[in-house]
Write a protein that holds these residues in place. Structure first.
Motif, short mmCIF file in Angstrom:
data_model
loop_
_atom_site.label_atom_id
_atom_site.label_comp_id
_atom_site.label_asym_id
_atom_site.label_seq_id
_atom_site.Cartn_x
_atom_site.Cartn_y
_atom_site.Cartn_z
N ASN A 212 0.82 -1.22 0.00
CA ASN A 212 0.00 0.00 0.00
C ASN A 212 0.86 1.28 0.00
O ASN A 212 0.64 2.20 0.79
CB ASN A 212 -0.92 -0.03 1.24
N GLY A 213 1.86 1.28 -0.84
CA GLY A 213 2.69 2.49 -0.99
C GLY A 213 3.85 2.61 -0.03
O GLY A 213 4.73 3.45 -0.19
N GLU A 214 3.87 1.74 0.99
CA GLU A 214 4.97 1.78 1.97
C GLU A 214 5.87 0.55 1.81
O GLU A 214 5.38 -0.56 1.66
CB GLU A 214 4.37 1.79 3.39
N VAL A 215 7.17 0.79 1.88
CA VAL A 215 8.10 -0.34 1.81
C VAL A 215 8.42 -0.79 3.23
O VAL A 215 8.75 0.03 4.09
CB VAL A 215 9.39 0.03 1.06
N VAL A 216 8.28 -2.09 3.50
CA VAL A 216 8.61 -2.62 4.83
C VAL A 216 9.65 -3.73 4.69
O VAL A 216 9.69 -4.45 3.69
CB VAL A 216 7.37 -3.15 5.59
N THR A 217 10.49 -3.82 5.70
CA THR A 217 11.50 -4.89 5.74
C THR A 217 11.63 -5.34 7.19
O THR A 217 11.49 -4.52 8.11
CB THR A 217 12.85 -4.40 5.17
N PRO A 218 11.86 -6.65 7.41
CA PRO A 218 11.99 -7.12 8.79
C PRO A 218 13.07 -6.35 9.54
O PRO A 218 14.17 -6.12 9.02
CB PRO A 218 12.37 -8.60 8.62
N ILE B 203 10.20 7.89 -0.31
CA ILE B 203 9.27 6.75 -0.32
C ILE B 203 9.28 6.18 1.08
O ILE B 203 10.34 5.85 1.61
CB ILE B 203 9.71 5.68 -1.35
N PRO B 204 8.10 6.07 1.72
CA PRO B 204 8.08 5.59 3.11
C PRO B 204 8.68 4.20 3.23
O PRO B 204 8.34 3.30 2.45
CB PRO B 204 6.59 5.57 3.47
N VAL B 205 9.59 4.02 4.19
CA VAL B 205 10.20 2.71 4.42
C VAL B 205 10.30 2.48 5.92
O VAL B 205 10.68 3.37 6.67
CB VAL B 205 11.58 2.60 3.71
N THR B 206 9.90 1.29 6.34
CA THR B 206 9.84 0.98 7.77
C THR B 206 10.53 -0.35 8.04
O THR B 206 10.31 -1.32 7.31
CB THR B 206 8.38 0.87 8.25
N ASP C 130 -6.17 -8.21 -0.14
CA ASP C 130 -6.76 -6.87 -0.28
C ASP C 130 -6.21 -6.10 -1.49
O ASP C 130 -6.54 -4.92 -1.67
CB ASP C 130 -6.48 -6.02 0.98
N GLY C 131 -5.31 -6.74 -2.25
CA GLY C 131 -4.74 -6.06 -3.42
C GLY C 131 -3.71 -5.00 -3.06
O GLY C 131 -3.43 -4.11 -3.86
N LYS C 132 -3.15 -5.08 -1.85
CA LYS C 132 -2.21 -4.04 -1.42
C LYS C 132 -0.74 -4.48 -1.44
O LYS C 132 0.14 -3.68 -1.13
CB LYS C 132 -2.58 -3.58 -0.01
N LEU C 133 -0.49 -5.75 -1.75
CA LEU C 133 0.91 -6.20 -1.83
C LEU C 133 1.43 -5.88 -3.23
O LEU C 133 1.16 -6.59 -4.19
CB LEU C 133 1.01 -7.71 -1.53
N GLU C 134 2.16 -4.79 -3.34
CA GLU C 134 2.50 -4.26 -4.66
C GLU C 134 3.82 -4.77 -5.23
O GLU C 134 3.94 -4.97 -6.44
CB GLU C 134 2.52 -2.72 -4.56
N GLU C 135 4.82 -4.92 -4.36
CA GLU C 135 6.12 -5.41 -4.82
C GLU C 135 6.78 -6.24 -3.73
O GLU C 135 6.46 -6.09 -2.55
CB GLU C 135 7.06 -4.24 -5.19
N ALA C 136 7.72 -7.07 -4.12
CA ALA C 136 8.54 -7.82 -3.16
C ALA C 136 9.88 -8.08 -3.82
O ALA C 136 9.95 -8.36 -5.03
CB ALA C 136 7.86 -9.13 -2.79
N GLY D 219 8.57 -4.73 -10.22
CA GLY D 219 7.85 -3.52 -9.85
C GLY D 219 8.67 -2.26 -10.13
O GLY D 219 9.88 -2.33 -10.34
N GLU D 220 7.98 -1.13 -10.08
CA GLU D 220 8.63 0.16 -10.39
C GLU D 220 9.71 0.52 -9.39
O GLU D 220 10.80 0.96 -9.77
CB GLU D 220 7.59 1.28 -10.37
#
Lengths: 364, 364
Positions: free
Chosen positions: B244-250, B274-277, B292-298, B328-329
């Motif tokens: 959903n527009g935010e990049v997350v990593t463990p 770009i938000p990253v957490t 929910d269609g929110k997993l955009e890239e991996a 992904g972009e």
């Protein structure tokens, strides 16, 4: 491929043998070693006994980078009658193949390798020390030798067996040791490599061992990696507790090594009609038993030390003094019986010992 | 001890260089290597560049038995202008010392070793391939060489650096790969050695990798060893998800390797607003985001592959198809920027690259 025979290249000038009184563990090696290579499509091949010598290995060999290696430890004993005995060696070869499976190393022919080990031990039989508590330590190990720095199982291996005349593993001998419960570092976890005899488990243990030695302890008691609650092993040994007349040891759960001495202890206790249970044991339970005066004995078991009584267990700010810091009766009986069988001084009701005679390892 | 200088023993006959088109990862090594020994009380000593050669090591050397070893991986790149660049090499040497600490290996002088690496790379600079996506892989590693088969930190070590001209790590290149979530095997656990770059972590991964390859996947996604719930790494890379527009990593938790590419990705994303957490990410959460269609890239990140997009993630009987199996972009922008900086084709706002010039490593 035809039948396998071990070729033997004997050393012409023998090395000087050490003074039996000053034997340390694992520092001196005998005149010969066994090597066997693995390469596809040959499989294991070129089994040979050669003079003990340095290995020549490419710096890119996988074993230096990705830890794909396994090992075993067993002993040859001199009996008072001048015979040579091994203790349940077939269990070590069986476990080597279990470790191989976990580490993606090709299976070995257990019977052939055991015969090769016997042939090697017999050739270097003059190196087996005769003093009380001494023996010839046998170290089979497999390393991955393919010159390739990518994370994948190797396509080339060496199985090597070296021999070392040893005194007692612990300089204190059978005297009870001080153990610290490790609350931070973890040796292994279910799904990991804890039940395999592979270098990574031992590498992971060094830091905790260093810390506990600095604090005046001999070894650490490992807790499970998930809840840090249940007891797993002590140092590089399995562990047993006698609580209110019953002996308990942590059940094999995927992260505990399946010790051969552990299995022998369980069989002996059953034979003696002393209740023994394999189950989860928490530090909490152990501490409660201690407070209630029911923690009667504690000891580690392993090939190197055979049996090592625990006299004191430190768990955070709590100190458990077990059996007034003395070796317990059951611990003593187990030690005497196991070493008695190993050195041929006691009857062997389980057919655990195997004599080493002149033999040539041949596989057809 | 006086100042250290690297002695250089140049190879007289150079080896034939490989065809750049056919470069594999980690199979071919250059003309020279760097070695430095450790022994008490000398400390690290005898730093030398020698012709690439086989090592001669005792079979009882601890590295073969107890896995006490660490390594690093970095690359040298040829720019279009004919210059040679390293990418954040000081971070690799810093991490090597972190790994040393966990494995009870003595600390190295990071600046001296980095200069020795530069000297080695410069000497073998004709081996750095020039084709797109190719580079010279640099592998520093430390092995424990004391001839002693007891579980304890070694008193002797070798630090070795070898160089290998490499193509792309993944033959598929930047194309998205199929990943299987691993539910049985565990790579590492908190309190273990997961955050150190040591062989045992990689050895532990082989069995799961073998299983996933047989099932048609490229790599496994590792879950935490405690709850088997939270995402840790992918194969031998760190992992990122755009949700959903935010990049997350463990978040780094003690069992995840602190990747240098991981850190660079986070810095670039911050730079781009770009938000990253960095936080815990469970498979449950990821699956819900997917539904929910929110997993955009991996994608995975690491030195060898730089960045590896994930097109499909299989979790038990569920299949997550990410971005229709296309790169992904954000993934593409990160890959282009990172490689652009590494090859000197894009500006380097963070001063990440270091030029390699003719140099002699000296420490006073």
């Amino acid at each position: 491929m035809e039948g396998w025979t071990v070729t033997v290249d004997r050393r012409i000038t023998k090395k000087e043998k050490p003074n039996t009184e000053q034997l340390e563990f694992g520092r001196i090696f005998t005149d010969h070693m066994f090597i066997m290579d693995y390469m596809e499509p040959l499989g294991w091949h070129d089994a040979r006994i050669v003079p003990y010598q340095q290995l020549t290995i490419d710096p890119s060999a996988m074993t230096f980078h990705y830890g794909q290696s396994v090992f075993e430890g067993m002993k040859a004993y001199h009996t008072d009658e001048g015979e040579i005995q091994l203790f349940r060696p077939e269990k070590n070869l069986e476990r080597l193949n279990h470790s191989n499976d976990r580490l993606c190393i090709p299976q070995i022919d257990e019977e052939f390798v055991l015969n090769a080990i016997k042939q090697l031990v017999y050739l270097d039989k003059d190196w087996i020390p005769k003093a009380d508590g001494t023996s010839l330590y046998i170290r089979p190990f497999i390393i991955s030798t393919e010159p390739f720095i990518g994370v994948a199982p190797s396509h080339q291996y060496k199985l090597i067996v070296i021999l070392s005349p040893v005194g007692s593993y612990y300089k204190e001998g059978i005297n009870p040791v001080k153990i610290a419960v490790e609350n931070h570092y973890v040796r292994a976890v279910k799904g990991g490599t804890g039940e395999a005899k592979t270098g990574g488990n031992y590498a992971a243990s060094l830091k905790a061992q260093e810390k506990c030695t600095q604090n005046g302890f001999s070894q650490v008691l490992w807790l499970d990696g998930v809840e840090k609650k249940y007891i797993e092993e002590v140092g590089s040994m399995n562990v047993f507790f006698k609580i209110n007349g019953e002996v308990v040891t942590p059940a094999l759960n995927g992260s505990i090594l399946e010790g051969i001495t552990r299995n022998s202890v369980i069989q002996l206790l059953n034979h003696w009609n002393i209740p023994v249970t394999e189950r989860k044991v928490s530090m909490e339970e152990l501490y409660e038993a201690y407070v209630d005066g029911k923690l009667e004995e504690a000891f580690g078991s392993g090939t190197a030390a055979v049996l090592s009584p625990i006299g004191q267990l430190s768990w955070g700010d709590k100190d458990l003094f077990i059996n007034n810091g003395k070796t317990g009766e059951v611990s003593k009986a187990l030690y005497d019986t196991l070493t008695g069988i190993q050195y041929g001084r006691k009857t062997d009701p389980f057919n655990w010992v195997e004599k080493v005679k002149e033999v040539s390892a041949i596989k057809n």
